[in-house]
Design an enzyme around this catalytic site. Structure first.
Site, PDB file in Angstrom:
ATOM      1  N   HIS A  28      16.376  26.472 -19.573  1.00 24.64           N
ATOM      2  CA  HIS A  28      17.589  27.391 -19.390  1.00 24.64           C
ATOM      3  C   HIS A  28      17.103  28.483 -18.683  1.00 24.64           C
ATOM      4  CE1 HIS A  28      18.826  26.468 -23.618  1.00 24.64           C
ATOM      5  NE2 HIS A  28      17.837  25.557 -23.558  1.00 24.64           N
ATOM      6  N   TYR A 294       6.552  30.928 -24.987  1.00 23.81           N
ATOM      7  CA  TYR A 294       7.259  31.471 -24.650  1.00 23.81           C
ATOM      8  C   TYR A 294       6.345  32.777 -23.930  1.00 23.81           C
ATOM      9  CZ  TYR A 294      11.707  29.759 -26.857  1.00 23.81           C
ATOM     10  OH  TYR A 294      12.789  29.650 -26.841  1.00 23.81           O
TER      11      TYR A 294
END
Length: 313
Positions: A28, A294
């Site tokens: 993304h 992340y």
């Protein structure tokens, strides 16, 4: 850690699918931030005591994105799209929702997902690797129609549904609890483009279209939760739920572009493990692993260690 798989190994596999750039998100990578608000319905407070579900309007930061790790990917390319929402709570803390156009994940474990990405690495042997992977993972064959649906090209970020892959336990003020999955449903009609129509679009047409749409007024999404039934798995993001009990718990209203965040070293992370009182993560191993990836990705692209700011695993 998940079965010996490390976050760095996962990121290497993600980047191996092509297009990744230093300093960008592993997935993304191409996206735009927007400002808006969230207002919960009366039904929401009956399901969870979370502070943003009490019916008052709270600020929201929204990010729409293409799923690829290539920040220069054309918007007209088929692929998963993402919508993430960061709710600002009355005490200044935040809680996040991460959703995408895929209704299900292709694997129940981090290792299975990474194995598929390795099979997808561009090269002369890619077709053979993919065929071998499909033969050894027969459940994936059944998911192919859903994957094709997830990769459709939307006419707008505002004309497609987004789905949370994981289950969360919502606890109400009276102590009652239930597991739910998230769905963000546009109030505008769903609309998609054919491959030929998409090829004629500008590379950034989704961002441009949403900017023009916002000139005419806010864009809205219903925030719905699907409540798990007795046979629905709360730990397997590749398993479809049979329950038809769906409740609208609020409205996300997008009012315009964000011009403040991700400038001058500011880092924004939408982490589904960032929950708040009244919401607990399930024991889904993919959900638990995501927050580790992340943190590793942030450190790789910015040099910043999230440390204590990262949600607990």
């Amino acid at each position: 850690m998940s079965g010996g798989l490390t976050p760095d190994q996962a990121i290497d596999a993600i980047r191996g699918t092509g297009g990744a750039q230093p300093g960008c998100r592993a997935l993304h990578a191409k996206g735009t931030l927007y400002r808006g608000t969230f207002t919960a319905t009366r039904d929401a407070v009956m399901l969870s005591a979370a502070p943003h579900l009490d019916g008052s309007t709270v600020p929201a930061l929204i990010r729409f994105s293409n799923g690829s790790g290539n920040p220069k990917q054309r918007d007209g390319a088929p692929g998963v799209r993402g919508m993430a929402v960061k709710f600002t709570l009355p005490d200044g803390s935040t809680t996040d929702v991460s959703a995408q156009t895929a209704r299900l994940l292709v694997s129940s474990t981090p290792e299975g997902f990474i194995d598929l990405l390795k099979a997808m690495r561009p090269g002369l042997t890619t077709p053979l690797r993919l065929a071998t992977h499909l033969l050894t993972h027969p459940r994936l064959l059944g998911a192919l129609p859903l994957l094709r649906e997830a990769n459709r090209i939307p006419a707008s970020y505002a004309t497609t549904e987004y789905h949370g892959l994981h289950a969360f336990r919502w606890i109400a003020a009276d102590g009652s609890a239930r597991f739910v999955r998230y769905h963000l449903v546009p109030t505008a009609a769903e609309e998609y483009l054919s491959a030929s129509d998409a090829r004629g679009k500008d590379p950034d047409f989704l961002t441009d279209e949403l900017a023009a749409r916002l000139q005419d007024g806010p864009v809205r999404f219903d925030f719905r939760v699907q409540i798990a039934g007795p046979t629905d798995s709360t730990v397997d993001p590749s398993s479809a739920w049979q329950s038809t009990q769906i409740v609208t718990v609020g409205t996300v209203t997008i009012t315009g572009p964000d011009t403040e965040r991700e400038h001058g070293g500011d880092i924004v992370v939408f982490d589904p493990m960032r929950v708040t009182d009244g919401i607990e993560p399930s024991d889904d191993p993919v959900l638990r692993f995501r927050t580790l990836v992340y943190s590793a990705s942030v450190k790789l692209r910015t040099g910043v260690d999230r440390g204590a700011q990262a949600p607990p695993v």
